[in-house]
Design a protein around this motif. Structure first.
Motif, PDB file in Angstrom:
ATOM      1  N   CYS A 105      -1.889  -4.669  11.518  1.00 41.15           N
ATOM      2  CA  CYS A 105      -2.491  -3.332  11.586  1.00 41.15           C
ATOM      3  C   CYS A 105      -3.654  -3.255  12.563  1.00 41.15           C
ATOM      4  CB  CYS A 105      -2.958  -2.898  10.195  1.00 41.15           C
ATOM      5  SG  CYS A 105      -1.603  -2.673   9.026  1.00 41.15           S
ATOM      6  N   THR A 106      -4.431  -4.319  12.696  1.00 40.29           N
ATOM      7  CA  THR A 106      -5.580  -4.256  13.593  1.00 40.29           C
ATOM      8  C   THR A 106      -5.169  -4.360  15.061  1.00 40.29           C
ATOM      9  OG1 THR A 106      -5.918  -6.648  13.307  1.00 40.29           O
ATOM     10  CG2 THR A 106      -7.157  -5.164  11.862  1.00 40.29           C
ATOM     11  N   MET A 107      -4.126  -5.124  15.351  1.00 37.65           N
ATOM     12  CA  MET A 107      -3.703  -5.249  16.748  1.00 37.65           C
ATOM     13  C   MET A 107      -3.129  -3.944  17.297  1.00 37.65           C
ATOM     14  SD  MET A 107      -2.165  -9.095  17.147  1.00 37.65           S
ATOM     15  CE  MET A 107      -3.263 -10.517  17.054  1.00 37.65           C
ATOM     16  N   PRO A 108      -2.185  -3.271  16.616  1.00 37.69           N
ATOM     17  CA  PRO A 108      -1.741  -1.954  17.111  1.00 37.69           C
ATOM     18  C   PRO A 108      -2.879  -0.945  17.162  1.00 37.69           C
ATOM     19  CG  PRO A 108      -0.209  -2.797  15.480  1.00 37.69           C
ATOM     20  CD  PRO A 108      -1.395  -3.703  15.453  1.00 37.69           C
ATOM     21  N   ALA A 109      -3.785  -1.010  16.185  1.00 39.11           N
ATOM     22  CA  ALA A 109      -4.929  -0.094  16.193  1.00 39.11           C
ATOM     23  C   ALA A 109      -5.811  -0.333  17.416  1.00 39.11           C
ATOM     24  CB  ALA A 109      -5.737  -0.268  14.913  1.00 39.11           C
ATOM     25  N   TYR A 110      -5.977  -1.594  17.807  1.00 37.54           N
ATOM     26  CA  TYR A 110      -6.761  -1.911  19.005  1.00 37.54           C
ATOM     27  C   TYR A 110      -6.085  -1.348  20.249  1.00 37.54           C
ATOM     28  CZ  TYR A 110      -8.706  -4.747  22.793  1.00 37.54           C
ATOM     29  OH  TYR A 110      -9.278  -5.166  23.961  1.00 37.54           O
ATOM     30  N   ALA A 111      -4.760  -1.482  20.319  1.00 37.22           N
ATOM     31  CA  ALA A 111      -4.038  -0.946  21.472  1.00 37.22           C
ATOM     32  C   ALA A 111      -4.113   0.577  21.520  1.00 37.22           C
ATOM     33  CB  ALA A 111      -2.576  -1.396  21.424  1.00 37.22           C
ATOM     34  N   LEU A 112      -4.071   1.231  20.371  1.00 34.36           N
ATOM     35  CA  LEU A 112      -4.114   2.694  20.336  1.00 34.36           C
ATOM     36  C   LEU A 112      -5.518   3.238  20.591  1.00 34.36           C
ATOM     37  CD1 LEU A 112      -1.815   3.310  17.225  1.00 34.36           C
ATOM     38  CD2 LEU A 112      -1.277   3.881  19.604  1.00 34.36           C
ATOM     39  N   ALA A 113      -6.533   2.463  20.274  1.00 32.80           N
ATOM     40  CA  ALA A 113      -7.899   2.967  20.393  1.00 32.80           C
ATOM     41  C   ALA A 113      -8.593   2.546  21.683  1.00 32.80           C
ATOM     42  CB  ALA A 113      -8.728   2.493  19.194  1.00 32.80           C
ATOM     43  N   LEU A 172      -6.607   3.978   9.930  1.00 32.33           N
ATOM     44  CA  LEU A 172      -7.993   3.703   9.550  1.00 32.33           C
ATOM     45  C   LEU A 172      -8.646   2.750  10.539  1.00 32.33           C
ATOM     46  CD1 LEU A 172     -10.153   4.171   7.327  1.00 32.33           C
ATOM     47  CD2 LEU A 172      -9.300   2.094   6.227  1.00 32.33           C
ATOM     48  N   ALA A 173      -7.937   1.699  10.944  1.00 34.39           N
ATOM     49  CA  ALA A 173      -8.494   0.742  11.898  1.00 34.39           C
ATOM     50  C   ALA A 173      -8.694   1.381  13.266  1.00 34.39           C
ATOM     51  CB  ALA A 173      -7.571  -0.468  12.011  1.00 34.39           C
ATOM     52  N   ARG A 174      -7.763   2.214  13.662  1.00 34.46           N
ATOM     53  CA  ARG A 174      -7.887   2.893  14.962  1.00 34.46           C
ATOM     54  C   ARG A 174      -9.105   3.801  14.997  1.00 34.46           C
ATOM     55  NH1 ARG A 174      -7.727   8.397  17.056  1.00 34.46           N
ATOM     56  NH2 ARG A 174      -7.073   8.219  19.237  1.00 34.46           N
ATOM     57  N   GLN A 175      -9.322   4.545  13.898  1.00 35.23           N
ATOM     58  CA  GLN A 175     -10.491   5.410  13.834  1.00 35.23           C
ATOM     59  C   GLN A 175     -11.790   4.605  13.878  1.00 35.23           C
ATOM     60  OE1 GLN A 175      -8.621   8.104  14.613  1.00 35.23           O
ATOM     61  NE2 GLN A 175     -10.162   9.241  13.477  1.00 35.23           N
ATOM     62  N   LEU A 290     -16.364   9.333  11.847  1.00 34.27           N
ATOM     63  CA  LEU A 290     -17.321   9.881  12.795  1.00 34.27           C
ATOM     64  C   LEU A 290     -16.682  10.341  14.085  1.00 34.27           C
ATOM     65  CD1 LEU A 290     -20.286   7.357  12.457  1.00 34.27           C
ATOM     66  CD2 LEU A 290     -20.124   9.663  11.543  1.00 34.27           C
ATOM     67  N   LYS A 291     -15.574   9.712  14.460  1.00 33.39           N
ATOM     68  CA  LYS A 291     -14.999   9.993  15.763  1.00 33.39           C
ATOM     69  C   LYS A 291     -13.503   9.984  15.660  1.00 33.39           C
ATOM     70  CE  LYS A 291     -15.319   8.444  20.573  1.00 33.39           C
ATOM     71  NZ  LYS A 291     -15.891   7.449  21.474  1.00 33.39           N
ATOM     72  N   GLY A 292     -12.830  11.009  16.138  1.00 30.80           N
ATOM     73  CA  GLY A 292     -11.389  11.096  16.038  1.00 30.80           C
ATOM     74  C   GLY A 292     -10.680  10.839  17.318  1.00 30.80           C
TER      75      GLY A 292
END
Length: 292
Positions: A105-113, A172-175, A290-292
């Motif tokens: 979950c954290t790796m895809p979130a890092y790529a998306l964010a 959640l991780a991406r946000q 805080l940030k979307g």
């Protein structure tokens, strides 16, 4: 005189506002306290039943506090109920699922964010769309897949899906990742770090509160999961804690006090872990919005 009257009127209005604010705070605290007690009532009732007898269970009208408090239901629950065996099985599933959730979950979130690539926003929207699918919709297809892979009555169907991502955890991780200043990432690249090095050395240490929150969510979900083990496990020695509670159900009579005692023992780790991790949990939830 006119100025004095104006000052008195202004002071009176300020005092009135302060009184109403104090009344509002008291009313809010009373309302929240009543709601908290209402939420705690099932837990209190469960603890009360665990220290009673079978006579107290079927007493009409019911007594909120047993006539004679006893703790003998707890050792009885541990003797009738192979608690340590089910605890080991549950811990194996829970630990591997936490690891799988944090990695997938954290790796895809890092790529998306943090990374810019074509189709990123579309992929993110599609991922959010999958959150609208209830898990009941995919139960039968997943069961058919695991059956054809000959993995029923193993822990594979309960562990492997966590390594393929969880949309809510990715969201959640991406946000949370979007709240981290990009200047830190730029400085890491100047020092020669690639994307993976930046993720491991910069992003992950700063995202500890969020990762603790994801671990809490995963732990609570897997610890309390009953339907998954019920579907995939059939050997009693492989049962989890939640599935093992069926051991107290007899053909004609159910040992309710012992079942409640075992339920209290199962619930204790969840309460303890949440109390220790609530600071990270609150911080992660606040920053993620805080940030979307």
């Amino acid at each position: 005189m006119a100025n004095t009257a104006i000052l008195r009127a202004a002071s009176s209005r300020v005092s009135s506002k302060r009184r109403w604010r104090a009344v509002g705070r008291v009313a809010a605290h009373v309302f929240l306290s009543a709601g908290g007690l209402l939420m705690l009532f099932p837990l209190i009732w469960m603890v009360s039943l665990s220290m009673g007898t079978m006579k107290d269970i079927y007493r009409i009208p019911p007594r909120w506090i047993p006539s004679k408090l006893t703790l003998r239901n707890y050792p009885e629950a541990l003797l009738v109920y192979p608690f340590l065996l089910y605890l080991r099985n549950t811990m194996v599933i829970t630990v591997f699922n936490i690891i799988g959730t944090l990695i997938s979950c954290t790796m895809p979130a890092y790529a998306l964010a943090r990374m810019r690539w074509k189709g990123r926003d579309l992929i993110f929207i599609i991922m959010l769309g999958t959150m609208m699918l209830p898990p009941q919709v995919t139960r039968i297809p997943m069961y058919v897949i695991w059956n054809r892979l000959h993995t029923l009555d193993t822990y594979i169907p309960l562990i492997v899906p966590s390594f393929f991502g969880w949309p809510y955890a990715i969201f959640l991780a991406r946000q949370y990742f979007t709240t981290i200043p990009f200047e830190l990432e730029d400085a890491a690249r100047v020092d020669g770090c690639g994307f993976f090095s930046t993720y491991a050395r910069i992003i992950v240490p700063l995202a500890i509160p969020m990762m603790v929150t994801l671990a809490l969510f995963s732990f609570v979900g897997d610890w309390n999961d009953f339907f998954g083990p019920l579907i995939y496990l059939s050997t009693p020695s492989k049962y989890t804690l939640q599935l093992g509670l069926l051991s107290f159900r007899g053909q004609y009579v159910t040992n309710v006090p012992a079942m409640m005692a075992a339920s209290v023992l199962i619930l204790l780790p969840v309460i303890v872990i949440f109390l220790f991790g609530q600071t990270y949990f609150i911080r992660s939830i606040v920053l993620s919005g805080l940030k979307g």
